[in-house]
Write a protein that holds these residues in place. Structure first.
Motif, PDB file in Angstrom:
ATOM      1  N   ASP A 162       0.821  -1.206   0.000  1.00 34.76           N
ATOM      2  CA  ASP A 162       0.000   0.000   0.000  1.00 34.76           C
ATOM      3  C   ASP A 162       0.859   1.262   0.000  1.00 34.76           C
ATOM      4  N   GLU A 163       1.928   1.240   0.782  1.00 36.02           N
ATOM      5  CA  GLU A 163       2.835   2.386   0.814  1.00 36.02           C
ATOM      6  C   GLU A 163       3.463   2.607  -0.562  1.00 36.02           C
ATOM      7  N   ASP A 164       3.891   1.533  -1.204  1.00 36.27           N
ATOM      8  CA  ASP A 164       4.497   1.657  -2.533  1.00 36.27           C
ATOM      9  C   ASP A 164       3.473   2.140  -3.564  1.00 36.27           C
ATOM     10  N   ALA A 165       2.245   1.654  -3.448  1.00 33.95           N
ATOM     11  CA  ALA A 165       1.204   2.101  -4.377  1.00 33.95           C
ATOM     12  C   ALA A 165       1.001   3.608  -4.268  1.00 33.95           C
ATOM     13  N   GLY A 166       1.120   4.140  -3.059  1.00 29.06           N
ATOM     14  CA  GLY A 166       1.003   5.577  -2.862  1.00 29.06           C
ATOM     15  C   GLY A 166       2.109   6.350  -3.547  1.00 29.06           C
ATOM     16  N   LEU A 167       3.247   5.682  -3.799  1.00 29.18           N
ATOM     17  CA  LEU A 167       4.365   6.301  -4.512  1.00 29.18           C
ATOM     18  C   LEU A 167       4.332   5.993  -6.009  1.00 29.18           C
ATOM     19  N   GLY A 168       3.274   5.289  -6.442  1.00 25.20           N
ATOM     20  CA  GLY A 168       3.162   4.937  -7.856  1.00 25.20           C
ATOM     21  C   GLY A 168       3.972   3.730  -8.244  1.00 25.20           C
ATOM     22  N   ARG A 169       4.318   2.890  -7.256  1.00 26.00           N
ATOM     23  CA  ARG A 169       5.162   1.729  -7.528  1.00 26.00           C
ATOM     24  C   ARG A 169       4.410   0.424  -7.272  1.00 26.00           C
ATOM     25  N   LEU A 170       4.739  -0.574  -8.059  1.00 21.68           N
ATOM     26  CA  LEU A 170       4.139  -1.898  -7.930  1.00 21.68           C
ATOM     27  C   LEU A 170       5.225  -2.930  -8.197  1.00 21.68           C
ATOM     28  N   TYR A 171       5.703  -3.567  -7.134  1.00 18.19           N
ATOM     29  CA  TYR A 171       6.807  -4.516  -7.266  1.00 18.19           C
ATOM     30  C   TYR A 171       6.343  -5.960  -7.464  1.00 18.19           C
ATOM     31  N   LEU A 172       5.044  -6.231  -7.279  1.00 17.89           N
ATOM     32  CA  LEU A 172       4.570  -7.591  -7.509  1.00 17.89           C
ATOM     33  C   LEU A 172       4.811  -7.951  -8.972  1.00 17.89           C
ATOM     34  N   ALA A 191      -4.844  -8.131 -14.657  1.00 19.87           N
ATOM     35  CA  ALA A 191      -4.201  -7.617 -15.866  1.00 19.87           C
ATOM     36  C   ALA A 191      -3.605  -6.233 -15.669  1.00 19.87           C
ATOM     37  N   SER A 192      -4.086  -5.491 -14.678  1.00 22.02           N
ATOM     38  CA  SER A 192      -3.682  -4.092 -14.517  1.00 22.02           C
ATOM     39  C   SER A 192      -2.245  -3.962 -14.036  1.00 22.02           C
ATOM     40  N   ASN A 193      -1.591  -2.875 -14.456  1.00 19.47           N
ATOM     41  CA  ASN A 193      -0.281  -2.481 -13.927  1.00 19.47           C
ATOM     42  C   ASN A 193      -0.386  -1.258 -13.028  1.00 19.47           C
ATOM     43  N   ASP A 194      -1.607  -0.786 -12.810  1.00 20.75           N
ATOM     44  CA  ASP A 194      -1.797   0.400 -11.977  1.00 20.75           C
ATOM     45  C   ASP A 194      -1.650   0.019 -10.506  1.00 20.75           C
ATOM     46  N   PRO A 195      -0.717   0.643  -9.789  1.00 16.55           N
ATOM     47  CA  PRO A 195      -0.452   0.238  -8.405  1.00 16.55           C
ATOM     48  C   PRO A 195      -1.674   0.293  -7.495  1.00 16.55           C
ATOM     49  N   ALA A 196      -2.452   1.360  -7.570  1.00 19.43           N
ATOM     50  CA  ALA A 196      -3.617   1.486  -6.694  1.00 19.43           C
ATOM     51  C   ALA A 196      -4.673   0.436  -7.034  1.00 19.43           C
ATOM     52  N   THR A 197      -4.866   0.185  -8.326  1.00 17.11           N
ATOM     53  CA  THR A 197      -5.848  -0.818  -8.746  1.00 17.11           C
ATOM     54  C   THR A 197      -5.458  -2.204  -8.256  1.00 17.11           C
ATOM     55  N   VAL A 198      -4.190  -2.543  -8.417  1.00 17.10           N
ATOM     56  CA  VAL A 198      -3.727  -3.866  -7.989  1.00 17.10           C
ATOM     57  C   VAL A 198      -3.785  -3.989  -6.469  1.00 17.10           C
ATOM     58  N   ALA A 199      -3.360  -2.953  -5.751  1.00 17.98           N
ATOM     59  CA  ALA A 199      -3.366  -3.004  -4.282  1.00 17.98           C
ATOM     60  C   ALA A 199      -4.768  -3.243  -3.732  1.00 17.98           C
ATOM     61  N   ALA A 200      -5.778  -2.728  -4.429  1.00 22.80           N
ATOM     62  CA  ALA A 200      -7.157  -2.868  -3.966  1.00 22.80           C
ATOM     63  C   ALA A 200      -7.868  -4.082  -4.560  1.00 22.80           C
TER      64      ALA A 200
END
Length: 277
Positions: free
Chosen positions: A167-177, A188-197
């Protein structure tokens, strides 16, 4: 431009780290060297995670490269005098410092979003295992087992961090998964907030957790055959982060998540156990 000065005492910067108690139990010379390594890592990480424009962050990291070059050429900038002494005392390698900067540059140049497993592994090697390669020289481990421990424990710790900080990384626009894990979970999404939720994030996280657990197992095998005095600190680091991984695994990774923390008393207990027993 010169590198931002390291604080007058590297221990002050390290005091807020979850690794602090592992470093504190070391003999004085090793302890100070580990504080210097931590202070360097913290400085370059602050650049990568900062709010400055990307060009400024890249320039600041490039300056750190020049300063490390100068250190190894025998002319360290004054703020790096203590680090230079530690490098000389323990034979730390220039390539490992530069690898850490390479890893920070991966974050500074562009936001990492759903990397391949291979790219994620390279990132983990640079930002975590390279730090381990510096550290095992301070711990006094043999070359082969030291590098192997840095490989496995560094990746185990970093993958655990990635799972803890979704969640913290998603707030920075990052997605490491990694993309492969997300694909397996049907995301399918690469959007950090979408994936986190996403409601199906749990199986993707568990795939990463399985890799972290395997690295912990391999690291434990190496430490079990190593001199106890040389693996006190990494044992404490490993046990603390294994507790974080186990707690996340028990709670599951589906949203909403609470960031798992290890209490100070628990960290002290781990430190006492592996420092003296």
């Amino acid at each position: 431009m010169t590198a931002a000065p390291v604080e007058s005492t590297a221990a002050t910067r390290a005091s807020g780290s979850s690794f602090y108690f592992a470093m504190r139990i070391l003999p004085a010379a090793q302890r100070e060297a580990m504080f210097e390594i931590y202070s360097f890592c913290r400085a370059v990480d602050d650049i990568a995670d900062g709010d400055a424009p990307r060009a400024e962050r890249s320039a600041a990291l490039a300056q750190w490269r020049r300063d490390i070059d100068a250190l190894y050429a025998g002319a360290p900038p004054p703020p790096l005098a203590s680090l230079a002494r530690a490098v000389k005392a323990f034979g730390m390698r220039k390539d490992d410092f530069l690898a850490v900067i390479d890893g920070m540059e991966m974050d500074a140049v562009e936001e990492i979003r759903a990397p391949s497993f291979d790219k994620l592994d390279l990132y983990c090697d640079r930002v975590a295992s390279a730090v381990g390669r510096l550290s095992v020289r301070v711990f006094g481990m043999g070359e082969e087992d030291g590098i192997a421990l840095a490989h496995h424990l560094g990746r185990a710790l970093q993958l655990t961090n990635i799972l803890r900080d979704i969640d913290e990384d998603a707030g920075l626009g990052r997605l490491y998964l990694p993309r492969e894990a997300l694909d397996a979970a049907g995301i399918a999404s690469n959007d950090p907030a979408t994936v986190a939720a996403h409601r199906d994030i749990d199986p993707a996280c568990r795939m990463v957790a399985a890799r972290a657990r395997n690295h912990f197992i391999e690291a434990d095998k190496i430490m079990a055959r190593s001199p106890r005095r040389a693996v006190k600190a990494p044992r404490i680091m490993g046990k603390a982060y294994r507790k974080i991984l186990d707690t996340m695994d028990a709670h599951g990774f589906a949203p909403p998540r609470q960031r798992v923390r290890i209490s100070k008393s628990h960290l002290i207990g781990i430190a006492l156990r592996y420092a003296f027993i």
